[in-house]
Design an enzyme around this catalytic site. Structure first.
Site, mmCIF file in Angstrom:
data_model
loop_
_atom_site.group_PDB
_atom_site.id
_atom_site.type_symbol
_atom_site.label_atom_id
_atom_site.label_comp_id
_atom_site.label_asym_id
_atom_site.label_seq_id
_atom_site.Cartn_x
_atom_site.Cartn_y
_atom_site.Cartn_z
ATOM 1 N N LYS A 1 26.247 23.284 -3.538
ATOM 2 C CA LYS A 1 26.431 23.399 -2.082
ATOM 3 C C LYS A 1 27.854 23.856 -1.778
ATOM 4 O O LYS A 1 28.071 24.770 -0.970
ATOM 5 C CB LYS A 1 26.156 22.061 -1.384
ATOM 6 C CG LYS A 1 24.691 21.733 -1.285
ATOM 7 C CD LYS A 1 24.449 20.420 -0.562
ATOM 8 C CE LYS A 1 22.965 20.112 -0.528
ATOM 9 N NZ LYS A 1 22.240 20.257 -1.804
ATOM 10 N N LYS B 1 18.767 22.552 -14.081
ATOM 11 C CA LYS B 1 18.252 22.207 -12.760
ATOM 12 C C LYS B 1 17.227 21.075 -12.865
ATOM 13 O O LYS B 1 16.160 21.260 -13.477
ATOM 14 C CB LYS B 1 17.606 23.451 -12.151
ATOM 15 C CG LYS B 1 16.783 23.222 -10.910
ATOM 16 C CD LYS B 1 17.610 23.253 -9.672
ATOM 17 C CE LYS B 1 16.783 22.913 -8.446
ATOM 18 N NZ LYS B 1 17.634 22.531 -7.316
ATOM 19 N N GLY C 1 15.742 19.823 -1.020
ATOM 20 C CA GLY C 1 14.486 19.270 -1.537
ATOM 21 C C GLY C 1 14.497 17.751 -1.451
ATOM 22 O O GLY C 1 13.485 17.117 -1.159
ATOM 23 N N ASN C 2 15.689 17.166 -1.688
ATOM 24 C CA ASN C 2 15.805 15.707 -1.609
ATOM 25 C C ASN C 2 15.778 15.206 -0.171
ATOM 26 O O ASN C 2 15.349 14.086 0.092
ATOM 27 C CB ASN C 2 17.093 15.224 -2.287
ATOM 28 C CG ASN C 2 16.995 15.372 -3.797
ATOM 29 O OD1 ASN C 2 15.924 15.212 -4.362
ATOM 30 N ND2 ASN C 2 18.110 15.699 -4.424
ATOM 31 N N LYS D 1 18.578 26.531 -4.584
ATOM 32 C CA LYS D 1 18.291 27.024 -3.230
ATOM 33 C C LYS D 1 19.558 27.217 -2.403
ATOM 34 O O LYS D 1 19.564 28.007 -1.459
ATOM 35 C CB LYS D 1 17.273 26.141 -2.513
ATOM 36 C CG LYS D 1 17.744 24.823 -2.010
ATOM 37 C CD LYS D 1 18.042 24.801 -0.545
ATOM 38 C CE LYS D 1 18.601 23.457 -0.157
ATOM 39 N NZ LYS D 1 19.487 22.799 -1.123
#
Lengths: 303, 303
Positions: free
Chosen positions: A265, A123, A9-10, A207
């Site tokens: 991640k 989040k 998203g970033n 995500k």
């Protein structure tokens, strides 16, 4: 190779940039060119994306117009799947002509209604605020605000993804060569009641964890996570920071990475590699094919 | 039979109701139960929906938060495809367990950049305003406001749909028995430049015209349009109003119906019947199977 590519998203909105349609499109275009290089090499790509900045913005927009009629997070998440999925599909079409075409699929992901995340929001979503703004939002809207560097952001529950409702359709299309964009924003979190009915819940699934689940379910050979840094670092934020070029899950499991950004991640990469024997890569938005080839970014493989 | 079922944006939000997530869900649930009766009879359904009230609301939300960073109509349309598609898919899953599953597909539809609609906005979006509010919005935002009964609504360009970008994927899924929700809000209007690149344009395609195009492209046997009235009327709005139970395209082509509401439905029905020899039906949200069977609503067939 079958590759799940997750766009942060970033990465779709660089820090400090206003969240306009134009800025999003410019960043999506860069991501699309990067993904196109993977497709040009004959690989099969499935694309996912984050929505942290976007879902938070839509919540603010909804509040700004009618505070008493604000949409819940599942509905706002669905809006971001439409918005970001549209930009990705259109820019991918412009970057690479795929024989079997593109499909952007709305995706719901089942979570456990008793997930502890619902009582411990972690989040970050939406823009950053200063302390005074954050305090006001906490009182006025009942939002949980948490520190983000020197600023504050809203945090929401981020339950563990358990099952992708649309996995049958996604697998069908991927098997037929269609390039699928799905699990946007980590998928819309839904729970299944005792009577079998689905309903949406207030949360935003991470995500990267959703992408890892998707990669396992699709039997992917690789999971590539594109973000706004060029890989995983030891001693991040210090003068001694050092890019990790290659590691095994065991080597990474011992270390601490930032919750809500690099942490998930690394966790998703380790889970995927351990479960499947495939490779995972983490690196910069522009470098998709080079990360996949192991020539840049951080590559995680079994020993 | 293969049936394209179009849900009116107004059917998903009854006149005067606040556009909350709860109200939308309640109306979508009714629509889902109605569509489930069609599936239970062994028919194959493809579902489309309008977005007039919703896309206008999202524009107001975007303006309310940051007037200088408002999203364009193609992006807002994509958001509504996510939001409304999500509610429809989830409620359909709860109403009917489909063997091959459901797929909600983001849909872009090509339009002509020289379409005269771009200089003559006619499609009403968003809520109703009084005269003073309408005048203010026209000045402040440059919006075109048009009368709607005694009130006013924003109107936007509504170009003619020419080609469904994702038709290959839609056809593939429908042929395989998947129940597809697509062309939401009439599809996102895009134009193709001389270099072949796609980009979105500011407009909202009429969902009945888009549904008619989709029905022809999919070789559908029937096109059913569900709305907030129980069929097409002669002398609508007068004491002599009379429901038309059955008609041929030729019989309807002579008459005038309300632009922006019944007009496009009748036009889409006539076009579909004339082009394919199939049947078209127009009627109330709850009556899908009865309209398809010809026992209620207005049925349009060749002589």
């Amino acid at each position: 190779m079958r590759v799940v590519i997750a766009l942060g998203g970033n990465a779709l909105l660089r820090r400090g940039e206003p969240l306009t349609a134009e800025n999003q499109r410019d960043n999506v275009r860069r991501a699309a060119r990067s993904i196109a290089t993977v497709l040009e090499h004959g690989h099969q790509a499935v694309i996912t994306h984050g929505n942290g900045p976007q879902v938070g913005l839509l919540a603010l927009q909804s509040h700004a117009y009618k505070p008493s009629e604000v949409f819940p997070l599942d509905v706002l998440g669905a809006e971001t799947e439409g918005m970001i999925g549209y930009l990705i599909e259109q820019e991918l079409e412009n970057a690479y002509a795929a024989d079997a075409g593109y499909a952007t699929l709305l995706t719901q992901i089942e979570v456990d209604p008793n997930d502890l995340a619902f009582t411990n929001p972690t989040k970050p979503v939406g823009p950053v605020f200063n302390k005074a703004e954050a305090d006001r939002l906490a009182v006025e809207r009942g939002w949980t605000m948490a520190p983000d560097g020197a600023s504050f952001r809203r945090v929401v529950p981020s339950p563990t993804p358990l099952r992708i409702i649309e996995i049958g359709v996604i697998r069908r299309l991927v098997d037929q060569g269609v390039i699928v964009i799905c699990a946007g924003g980590g998928g819309i979190p839904v729970v299944r009641c005792v009577d079998g009915m689905l309903f949406g819940v207030e949360g935003v699934i991470d995500k990267d964890r959703a992408s890892g689940l998707l990669a396992r379910e699709l039997g992917a050979d690789a999971l590539v996570m594109l973000t706004d840094v060029d890989g995983v670092y030891n001693n991040w934020g210090t003068p001694e920071k050092q890019l990790i070029r290659a590691a095994s899950p065991a080597q990474l499991r011992d270390r601490e990475f930032a919750a809500g950004s690099m942490g998930p991640k690394v966790e998703a990469a380790c889970d995927f590699v351990e479960a499947t024997g495939g490779m995972a890569g983490i690196g910069a938005l522009d470098d998709a094919i080079h990360i996949l080839n192991g020539s840049t970014g951080t590559v995680i493989r079994r020993d």
